[in-house]
Motif scaffolding. Structure first.
Motif, PDB file in Angstrom:
ATOM      1  N   ARG A  20       0.821  -1.208   0.000  1.00 20.46           N
ATOM      2  CA  ARG A  20       0.000   0.000   0.000  1.00 20.46           C
ATOM      3  C   ARG A  20       0.856   1.259   0.000  1.00 20.46           C
ATOM      4  NH1 ARG A  20      -5.436  -0.585   1.435  1.00 20.46           N
ATOM      5  NH2 ARG A  20      -6.037  -2.772   1.627  1.00 20.46           N
ATOM      6  N   TRP A  21       0.275   2.316  -0.539  1.00 17.53           N
ATOM      7  CA  TRP A  21       0.975   3.597  -0.557  1.00 17.53           C
ATOM      8  C   TRP A  21       1.333   4.037   0.855  1.00 17.53           C
ATOM      9  CZ3 TRP A  21       3.090   5.275  -4.745  1.00 17.53           C
ATOM     10  CH2 TRP A  21       2.506   5.045  -5.985  1.00 17.53           C
ATOM     11  N   TYR A  22       0.428   3.781   1.796  1.00 20.78           N
ATOM     12  CA  TYR A  22       0.683   4.219   3.165  1.00 20.78           C
ATOM     13  C   TYR A  22       1.895   3.507   3.749  1.00 20.78           C
ATOM     14  CZ  TYR A  22      -0.681   6.418   7.550  1.00 20.78           C
ATOM     15  OH  TYR A  22      -0.711   7.210   8.673  1.00 20.78           O
ATOM     16  N   GLY A  23       2.034   2.233   3.413  1.00 21.65           N
ATOM     17  CA  GLY A  23       3.204   1.500   3.859  1.00 21.65           C
ATOM     18  C   GLY A  23       4.478   2.041   3.248  1.00 21.65           C
ATOM     19  N   LEU A  24       4.406   2.448   1.985  1.00 20.70           N
ATOM     20  CA  LEU A  24       5.581   3.023   1.322  1.00 20.70           C
ATOM     21  C   LEU A  24       5.965   4.361   1.943  1.00 20.70           C
ATOM     22  CD1 LEU A  24       4.832   2.205  -2.433  1.00 20.70           C
ATOM     23  CD2 LEU A  24       6.456   1.066  -0.899  1.00 20.70           C
ATOM     24  N   THR A  25       4.974   5.131   2.394  1.00 23.86           N
ATOM     25  CA  THR A  25       5.314   6.404   3.043  1.00 23.86           C
ATOM     26  C   THR A  25       6.026   6.157   4.374  1.00 23.86           C
ATOM     27  OG1 THR A  25       3.146   6.609   4.149  1.00 23.86           O
ATOM     28  CG2 THR A  25       3.367   7.588   1.954  1.00 23.86           C
ATOM     29  N   TYR A  26       5.635   5.106   5.086  1.00 24.42           N
ATOM     30  CA  TYR A  26       6.351   4.743   6.315  1.00 24.42           C
ATOM     31  C   TYR A  26       7.793   4.353   5.980  1.00 24.42           C
ATOM     32  CZ  TYR A  26       2.834   4.791  10.034  1.00 24.42           C
ATOM     33  OH  TYR A  26       1.949   5.189  10.997  1.00 24.42           O
ATOM     34  N   LEU A  66      14.669   0.812  17.187  1.00 25.70           N
ATOM     35  CA  LEU A  66      13.919   0.957  18.427  1.00 25.70           C
ATOM     36  C   LEU A  66      12.879   2.068  18.322  1.00 25.70           C
ATOM     37  CD1 LEU A  66      16.827   0.579  21.005  1.00 25.70           C
ATOM     38  CD2 LEU A  66      15.020  -1.086  20.530  1.00 25.70           C
ATOM     39  N   GLY A  67      13.267   3.186  17.686  1.00 25.55           N
ATOM     40  CA  GLY A  67      12.334   4.298  17.542  1.00 25.55           C
ATOM     41  C   GLY A  67      11.142   3.933  16.684  1.00 25.55           C
ATOM     42  N   ALA A  68      11.393   3.174  15.598  1.00 26.03           N
ATOM     43  CA  ALA A  68      10.290   2.770  14.723  1.00 26.03           C
ATOM     44  C   ALA A  68       9.320   1.856  15.459  1.00 26.03           C
ATOM     45  CB  ALA A  68      10.842   2.074  13.482  1.00 26.03           C
ATOM     46  N   MET A  69       9.859   0.887  16.213  1.00 25.09           N
ATOM     47  CA  MET A  69       8.989  -0.009  16.976  1.00 25.09           C
ATOM     48  C   MET A  69       8.190   0.769  18.023  1.00 25.09           C
ATOM     49  SD  MET A  69       9.307  -3.005  15.683  1.00 25.09           S
ATOM     50  CE  MET A  69       9.414  -2.083  14.128  1.00 25.09           C
ATOM     51  N   GLY A  70       8.867   1.688  18.703  1.00 25.85           N
ATOM     52  CA  GLY A  70       8.177   2.485  19.713  1.00 25.85           C
ATOM     53  C   GLY A  70       7.098   3.363  19.114  1.00 25.85           C
ATOM     54  N   ALA A  71       7.387   3.970  17.956  1.00 21.08           N
ATOM     55  CA  ALA A  71       6.416   4.849  17.316  1.00 21.08           C
ATOM     56  C   ALA A  71       5.186   4.082  16.835  1.00 21.08           C
ATOM     57  CB  ALA A  71       7.073   5.578  16.145  1.00 21.08           C
ATOM     58  N   ILE A  72       5.400   2.902  16.263  1.00 17.62           N
ATOM     59  CA  ILE A  72       4.276   2.115  15.750  1.00 17.62           C
ATOM     60  C   ILE A  72       3.409   1.598  16.896  1.00 17.62           C
ATOM     61  CG2 ILE A  72       3.659  -0.004  14.533  1.00 17.62           C
ATOM     62  CD1 ILE A  72       6.130   0.472  12.756  1.00 17.62           C
ATOM     63  N   GLY A 108       2.435   7.866  19.276  1.00 19.48           N
ATOM     64  CA  GLY A 108       3.676   7.441  18.644  1.00 19.48           C
ATOM     65  C   GLY A 108       4.884   8.167  19.201  1.00 19.48           C
ATOM     66  N   MET A 109       4.712   9.454  19.506  1.00 19.28           N
ATOM     67  CA  MET A 109       5.818  10.217  20.083  1.00 19.28           C
ATOM     68  C   MET A 109       6.188   9.682  21.460  1.00 19.28           C
ATOM     69  SD  MET A 109       6.064  14.271  21.005  1.00 19.28           S
ATOM     70  CE  MET A 109       5.036  14.038  22.465  1.00 19.28           C
ATOM     71  N   LEU A 110       5.180   9.364  22.284  1.00 16.12           N
ATOM     72  CA  LEU A 110       5.462   8.815  23.600  1.00 16.12           C
ATOM     73  C   LEU A 110       6.160   7.460  23.483  1.00 16.12           C
ATOM     74  CD1 LEU A 110       2.140   9.716  25.471  1.00 16.12           C
ATOM     75  CD2 LEU A 110       4.380  10.802  25.721  1.00 16.12           C
ATOM     76  N   GLY A 111       5.721   6.651  22.505  1.00 13.02           N
ATOM     77  CA  GLY A 111       6.372   5.367  22.294  1.00 13.02           C
ATOM     78  C   GLY A 111       7.810   5.533  21.842  1.00 13.02           C
ATOM     79  N   ALA A 112       8.055   6.501  20.955  1.00  9.55           N
ATOM     80  CA  ALA A 112       9.413   6.754  20.486  1.00  9.55           C
ATOM     81  C   ALA A 112      10.297   7.275  21.617  1.00  9.55           C
ATOM     82  CB  ALA A 112       9.389   7.747  19.329  1.00  9.55           C
ATOM     83  N   ILE A 113       9.730   8.126  22.487  1.00 10.80           N
ATOM     84  CA  ILE A 113      10.496   8.633  23.628  1.00 10.80           C
ATOM     85  C   ILE A 113      10.884   7.476  24.558  1.00 10.80           C
ATOM     86  CG2 ILE A 113      10.327  10.000  25.739  1.00 10.80           C
ATOM     87  CD1 ILE A 113       8.708  12.045  24.147  1.00 10.80           C
ATOM     88  N   ALA A 114       9.934   6.560  24.793  1.00  5.59           N
ATOM     89  CA  ALA A 114      10.247   5.406  25.628  1.00  5.59           C
ATOM     90  C   ALA A 114      11.374   4.578  25.011  1.00  5.59           C
ATOM     91  CB  ALA A 114       8.990   4.545  25.820  1.00  5.59           C
ATOM     92  N   ALA A 115      11.328   4.425  23.681  1.00  6.42           N
ATOM     93  CA  ALA A 115      12.383   3.676  23.000  1.00  6.42           C
ATOM     94  C   ALA A 115      13.726   4.392  23.123  1.00  6.42           C
ATOM     95  CB  ALA A 115      12.011   3.486  21.530  1.00  6.42           C
ATOM     96  N   MET A 116      13.724   5.720  23.046  1.00  7.27           N
ATOM     97  CA  MET A 116      14.977   6.464  23.161  1.00  7.27           C
ATOM     98  C   MET A 116      15.528   6.430  24.583  1.00  7.27           C
ATOM     99  SD  MET A 116      14.682   9.714  20.548  1.00  7.27           S
ATOM    100  CE  MET A 116      12.994  10.187  20.915  1.00  7.27           C
ATOM    101  N   VAL A 117      14.627   6.365  25.576  1.00  7.51           N
ATOM    102  CA  VAL A 117      15.081   6.211  26.960  1.00  7.51           C
ATOM    103  C   VAL A 117      15.844   4.893  27.100  1.00  7.51           C
ATOM    104  CG1 VAL A 117      14.304   5.821  29.337  1.00  7.51           C
ATOM    105  CG2 VAL A 117      13.292   7.657  27.985  1.00  7.51           C
ATOM    106  N   TRP A 118      15.285   3.832  26.527  1.00  5.76           N
ATOM    107  CA  TRP A 118      15.953   2.531  26.582  1.00  5.76           C
ATOM    108  C   TRP A 118      17.274   2.568  25.831  1.00  5.76           C
ATOM    109  CZ3 TRP A 118      16.428  -1.779  29.059  1.00  5.76           C
ATOM    110  CH2 TRP A 118      17.064  -2.867  28.460  1.00  5.76           C
TER     111      TRP A 118
END
Length: 271
Positions: A20-26, A66-72, A108-118
């Motif tokens: 999908r186009w949306y997947g390609l934008t990710y 890690l950031g991608a997993m946290g954001a998703i 997603g931002m909170l998830g990415a922040i958690a990933a960056m903390v780790w």
């Protein structure tokens, strides 16, 4: 008055697999983050760091993963908690039904922040140094996401004056023209914020100030863009006539202000 083109959400069929186009934008968002983060390592203050403080390509790869997993994960959980808590409380298994749509930037931002903390903890790097590296690399990914929203014909804007030259009729939104709010957000939260952040970060700043700039910039621009975006149908406008997206920007801006004040007491990062 323009008509939104009938774009097939599937960009490519590979046998039983649909891309999908949306997947390609990710995918484009992650690729741009990686390229920009590597460029950041060539600039001050990161280029002059040595020894245990030094950054390398492996660090960027780990941070991206890690950031991608946290954001998703955070984006999905944030949507369920911020926008439809009652529904998902009674349908908990549908939290995992990501193909039904539903992602929240703030989650997603909170998830990415958690990933960056780790990441910061595992690499022994200061948290604010990690976020200062990542912050200028994020807006291009946001731009990609808004482009995906436009291609899908979703998250359209509020009704606009029929004489507005770029007013657009979206499928499923009635016959009246609307603001193409996805394009507004693409330009504001994506390209404009990227240009400002990249310019600001090219000169060594006190630790945390680039991160504060991102929080203030995104929160302010998103708050403004929400005046042109149709609020979620099941929520409508909340207190003071503001949307959920605007209310979620308030703590983001306040946090940016507090972080900026903290950064003013830090020495400039000159490596």
């Amino acid at each position: 008055m323009l008509i939104h083109p009938a774009i097939d959400p599937v960009a490519l069929h590979l046998g039983p697999l649909s891309i999908r186009w949306y997947g390609l934008t990710y995918l484009a968002a992650f690729g741009l983050f990686f390229a920009l983060a590597l460029q950041r390592l060539r600039d001050a203050p990161f280029a002059s760091m040595t020894g245990a403080r030094a950054w390398n390509r492996q660090h960027v790869e780990d941070l991206l993963f890690l950031g991608a997993m946290g954001a998703i994960l955070g984006g999905r959980l944030g949507y369920c908690l911020f926008y439809k808590p009652g529904y998902y409380a009674t349908h908990p298994l549908e939290v995992f039904a990501v193909w039904q749509g539903g992602m929240s930037f703030h989650g997603g931002m909170l998830g990415a922040i958690a990933a960056m903390v780790w990441f910061a903890y595992s690499c022994g790097k200061p948290m604010m140094e990690v976020t200062d590296l990542a912050a200028p690399c994020v807006p291009t990914g946001l731009a990609c996401g808004r482009l995906g929203n436009f291609l899908n014909g979703e998250l359209w804007g509020r009704l606009c004056d029929p004489t507005l030259p770029w007013g657009m009729v979206f499928r499923g939104a009635g016959d009246a023209p609307r603001h193409p709010s996805q394009i507004y957000q693409f330009l504001l939260e994506g390209l404009l914020l990227f240009a400002l952040l990249w310019w600001w970060s090219r000169t060594p700043r006190p630790r945390g100030q680039v991160s504060a700039f991102f929080l203030l910039g995104y929160g302010t621009l998103r708050f403004f863009a929400e005046f042109f975006r149709e609020p979620d149908a099941h929520l409508g406008l909340l207190g003071l006539g503001l949307s959920m997206g605007q209310w979620l920007c308030v703590p983001m801006v306040l946090g940016g202000m507090a972080l900026w004040a903290w950064s003013l007491r830090q020495p400039s990062q000159n490596g």
